[in-house]
Scaffold this motif. Sequence first.
Motif, PDB file in Angstrom:
ATOM      1  N   ARG A 120      24.430 -34.183 -31.031  1.00  0.00           N
ATOM      2  CA  ARG A 120      25.814 -34.244 -31.082  1.00  0.00           C
ATOM      3  C   ARG A 120      26.341 -35.551 -30.659  1.00  0.00           C
ATOM      4  O   ARG A 120      27.368 -36.347 -31.373  1.00  0.00           O
ATOM      5  N   LYS A 121      25.904 -36.379 -29.604  1.00  0.00           N
ATOM      6  CA  LYS A 121      26.340 -37.545 -29.333  1.00  0.00           C
ATOM      7  C   LYS A 121      25.730 -38.745 -30.445  1.00  0.00           C
ATOM      8  O   LYS A 121      26.753 -39.339 -30.771  1.00  0.00           O
ATOM      9  N   GLN A 122      24.544 -38.139 -30.853  1.00  0.00           N
ATOM     10  CA  GLN A 122      24.353 -39.315 -32.176  1.00  0.00           C
ATOM     11  C   GLN A 122      25.356 -39.001 -33.267  1.00  0.00           C
ATOM     12  O   GLN A 122      25.524 -40.225 -33.957  1.00  0.00           O
ATOM     13  N   THR A 123      25.834 -37.860 -33.396  1.00  0.00           N
ATOM     14  CA  THR A 123      27.060 -37.555 -34.645  1.00  0.00           C
ATOM     15  C   THR A 123      27.989 -38.574 -34.405  1.00  0.00           C
ATOM     16  O   THR A 123      28.630 -38.993 -35.274  1.00  0.00           O
ATOM     17  N   VAL A 124      28.618 -38.399 -33.118  1.00  0.00           N
ATOM     18  CA  VAL A 124      29.693 -39.055 -32.585  1.00  0.00           C
ATOM     19  C   VAL A 124      29.333 -40.443 -32.961  1.00  0.00           C
ATOM     20  O   VAL A 124      30.219 -41.342 -33.544  1.00  0.00           O
ATOM     21  N   LEU A 125      28.142 -41.248 -32.803  1.00  0.00           N
ATOM     22  CA  LEU A 125      28.176 -42.604 -32.921  1.00  0.00           C
ATOM     23  C   LEU A 125      28.076 -42.841 -34.515  1.00  0.00           C
ATOM     24  O   LEU A 125      28.448 -43.812 -34.958  1.00  0.00           O
ATOM     25  N   PHE A 132      32.696 -36.537 -27.979  1.00  0.00           N
ATOM     26  CA  PHE A 132      32.601 -35.073 -28.223  1.00  0.00           C
ATOM     27  C   PHE A 132      33.135 -34.538 -27.197  1.00  0.00           C
ATOM     28  O   PHE A 132      33.245 -34.821 -26.074  1.00  0.00           O
ATOM     29  N   ALA A 133      33.677 -33.186 -27.558  1.00  0.00           N
ATOM     30  CA  ALA A 133      34.241 -32.352 -26.628  1.00  0.00           C
ATOM     31  C   ALA A 133      34.013 -30.933 -26.758  1.00  0.00           C
ATOM     32  O   ALA A 133      33.553 -30.458 -27.977  1.00  0.00           O
ATOM     33  N   ALA A 134      34.138 -30.078 -25.720  1.00  0.00           N
ATOM     34  CA  ALA A 134      34.006 -28.747 -25.988  1.00  0.00           C
ATOM     35  C   ALA A 134      34.589 -27.957 -24.688  1.00  0.00           C
ATOM     36  O   ALA A 134      35.255 -28.928 -23.933  1.00  0.00           O
ATOM     37  N   VAL A 135      34.867 -26.862 -24.469  1.00  0.00           N
ATOM     38  CA  VAL A 135      35.306 -25.839 -23.567  1.00  0.00           C
ATOM     39  C   VAL A 135      34.313 -25.173 -22.928  1.00  0.00           C
ATOM     40  O   VAL A 135      33.817 -24.221 -23.868  1.00  0.00           O
ATOM     41  N   CYS A 136      33.761 -25.243 -21.848  1.00  0.00           N
ATOM     42  CA  CYS A 136      32.687 -24.544 -21.378  1.00  0.00           C
ATOM     43  C   CYS A 136      33.119 -23.333 -20.175  1.00  0.00           C
ATOM     44  O   CYS A 136      34.148 -23.463 -19.711  1.00  0.00           O
TER      45      CYS A 136
END
Length: 204
Positions: A120-125, A132-136
Motif C-alpha cells: 500500500r505504501k508503494q502504491t502511494v509512492l 495512506f489512511a485507514a480507521v482501525c
Amino acid sequence: MIAIRRYSAADYEALLQIQKEAFPPPFPSELWWTVEQVEAHATVFPAGALLAEVNGEVAGSATSLLVRNADRSHTWEEISDNGLIRASHQPDGDTLYGIDLCVRPRYRGKGVAAALYEARKQTVLQLGLTRFAAVCRIPGYHAVSTEIGPEQYVSEVKNGKRSDQVLSFMIKQGLTPTHVLNGYVEDEESLNYGVFVEWRPPGR
C-alpha cells in the motif's frame, strides 16, 4: 516467499476462503465479500485490490480506494459504499484509504499483513499520493472503558504505556494515530470506536 499481486473476479473463491477463515462464526457470513463487491474492487480501482500469496497459496488480501477529505467524520459503510466503492472512490483523491485487510489464521505472524501494508505504501509512492489512511479497531479498549476515554486509551497505546492487538500493530507499520471516530463500525470490543491512522511519505 510472500508475493503481492492484484486480484480479480477470478480470485473470488480464494478471497472468500480467506474471509471464512479470518472471520469465522459467529461473524455473520453476509459480511464476507460478495462476487459483486470483488468485481467492483477489481474494475473501479484495480491498484487497490491486493492479494498476498505464500509459496503460491493465497494467504491474505487488502482492499483500498482513493478519497479526498478522509479526515472528516464518517462510517465504514459511507466511505466504502457498503463495500462496493463505486460511489465513494474518487479518482482524483489524494489519499489511499484502506477498507479491509485480512490474513488466514495459519499465516498470521509470518509477515503477510506487513507485506500488504508495504505494498500500500508503494502504491502511494507510485501514484504520487499524499498518504495512506485507514480507521482501525481498538479491541482492547472495552476492558478499560470504565476507567479512561478512547482518546486517552489511544494516547497511552501510542506512547507505549499500553498494548492493543490492532492499534499497536498499525503503529509498528509506521502509521500514526490522529483522532478517534465514534460509531465507525459496529464493534463490541471497540465500543464502536475507530482510530484514524495515516502514513505519509517522507517530506509530505
